[in-house]
Design an enzyme around this catalytic site. Structure first.
Site, PDB file in Angstrom:
ATOM      1  N   GLY A 140       2.796   0.597   7.059  1.00 39.00           N
ATOM      2  CA  GLY A 140       2.145   1.908   7.045  1.00 39.00           C
ATOM      3  C   GLY A 140       3.084   3.100   6.948  1.00 39.00           C
ATOM      4  CB  SER A 141       6.588   3.659   5.876  1.00 37.39           C
ATOM      5  OG  SER A 141       6.640   3.267   4.524  1.00 37.39           O
TER       6      SER A 141
ATOM      7  CG  MET B 102      -0.518  -5.727   0.640  1.00 38.09           C
ATOM      8  SD  MET B 102      -0.044  -4.757  -0.804  1.00 38.09           S
ATOM      9  CE  MET B 102       1.346  -5.671  -1.404  1.00 38.09           C
TER      10      MET B 102
ATOM     11  CG  HIS C  95       2.738  -0.249  -8.297  1.00 38.78           C
ATOM     12  ND1 HIS C  95       2.298  -1.449  -7.763  1.00 38.78           N
ATOM     13  CD2 HIS C  95       3.641  -0.566  -9.261  1.00 38.78           C
ATOM     14  CE1 HIS C  95       2.893  -2.444  -8.403  1.00 38.78           C
ATOM     15  NE2 HIS C  95       3.717  -1.937  -9.304  1.00 38.78           N
TER      16      HIS C  95
ATOM     17  CG  ASP D 230      -0.572  -2.685  -9.480  1.00 35.08           C
ATOM     18  OD1 ASP D 230      -1.005  -2.022  -8.529  1.00 35.08           O
ATOM     19  OD2 ASP D 230       0.015  -3.776  -9.330  1.00 35.08           O
TER      20      ASP D 230
ATOM     21  CD  GLU E 290       6.740   3.258  -2.386  1.00 36.43           C
ATOM     22  OE1 GLU E 290       5.770   3.111  -1.631  1.00 36.43           O
ATOM     23  OE2 GLU E 290       7.459   2.297  -2.758  1.00 36.43           O
TER      24      GLU E 290
END
Ligand code: GAR
Length: 220
Positions: free
Chosen positions: A18-19, A96, A115, A151, A180
């Site tokens: 969960g970063s 996921m 992604h 994706d 990200e």
């Protein structure tokens, strides 16, 4: 005095660490940010990210996919929670589980994903190892709208990093992850502020003209 538009109620869907969710929560703490993180939802009750949400007073819940007979039942439970929390935007952040076209259709234009590759290169898993095996010199990450094909979907933001001679999948992943955490909040900010326009596969925003500096590796 000018009044700010209401902040868009956003859910972040996670499966693990969960970063990226943390980066979104931290950015959304700024009162002028146009989205608030109103729910963190995990398909794994043991996801480490849930502890961060709890510790930071962000509403959170687990919908354990394993206890459902199929994807539709699992997604119906998630949808009920999303409606209960009056969610307007979804950010997938290391979530996921594949989602059905019907669920995705309900959130068309309102669901983003992050992604760890420069799409359309390296869809799927193990992106960093595959990029290293191919010998690419530039790698990165992509924030994009979610469409039924995995994706794929109109790209909102990308960031590139140089691949270094000594890189392993882990060191490369760490540098990509830093990016990200920058581009995902920026993408959510633009979506929540109504600053994105999708035409075909292209996403236009009202960013000022003028290109940021190019990344060359090795430097020319
Ligand atoms: C991130 O690197 C994200 O881009 C990736 O999983 C990681 C989750 O980390 N997502 C995918 O591979 C989805 N195709 P986080 O839980 O620390 O945000």
């Amino acid at each position: 005095m000018q009044t700010n538009c209401r902040r868009k109620r956003t859910a972040v869907l996670i499966s693990g660490r969960g970063s990226n969710m943390q980066a979104l929560v931290e950015r959304a703490r700024v009162p002028s940010f146009p989205a608030e993180i109103a729910l963190v939802l995990s398909n794994r009750p043991e996801a480490a990210g849930l502890a961060f949400a709890r510790a930071n007073d962000v509403a959170c819940a687990a919908v354990d996919h394993k206890i459902y007979a199929g994807r539709e039942e699992f997604e119906r439970s998630m949808q009920a929670l999303l409606e209960l929390h009056r969610i307007e935007i979804i950010c997938l952040a290391g979530f996921m589980r594949l989602l059905t076209p019907s669920f995705i259709g309900q959130w068309q234009g309102r669901m983003l994903n992050i992604h760890p590759a420069l799409l359309p290169a390296y869809r799927g898993l193990d992106t960093h190892a595959r990029a290293l095996a191919d010998g690419v010199k530039i790698h990165g990450c992509t924030a994009h709208f979610v469409v039924p094909a995995m994706d794929e979907g109109p790209i909102v933001a990308q960031a590139a990093v140089a691949v270094l001679d000594g890189d392993t999948p882990e060191t490369l992943a760490a540098r990509v992850l830093e990016q990200e955490h920058l581009i995902y909040p920026a993408a959510l900010e633009r979506l929540a502020a109504g600053r994105l326009r999708i035409e075909g596969n292209r996403v236009y925003s009202d960013d000022p003209e003028g290109a940021p500096p190019a990344l060359r590796n090795p430097e020319a």
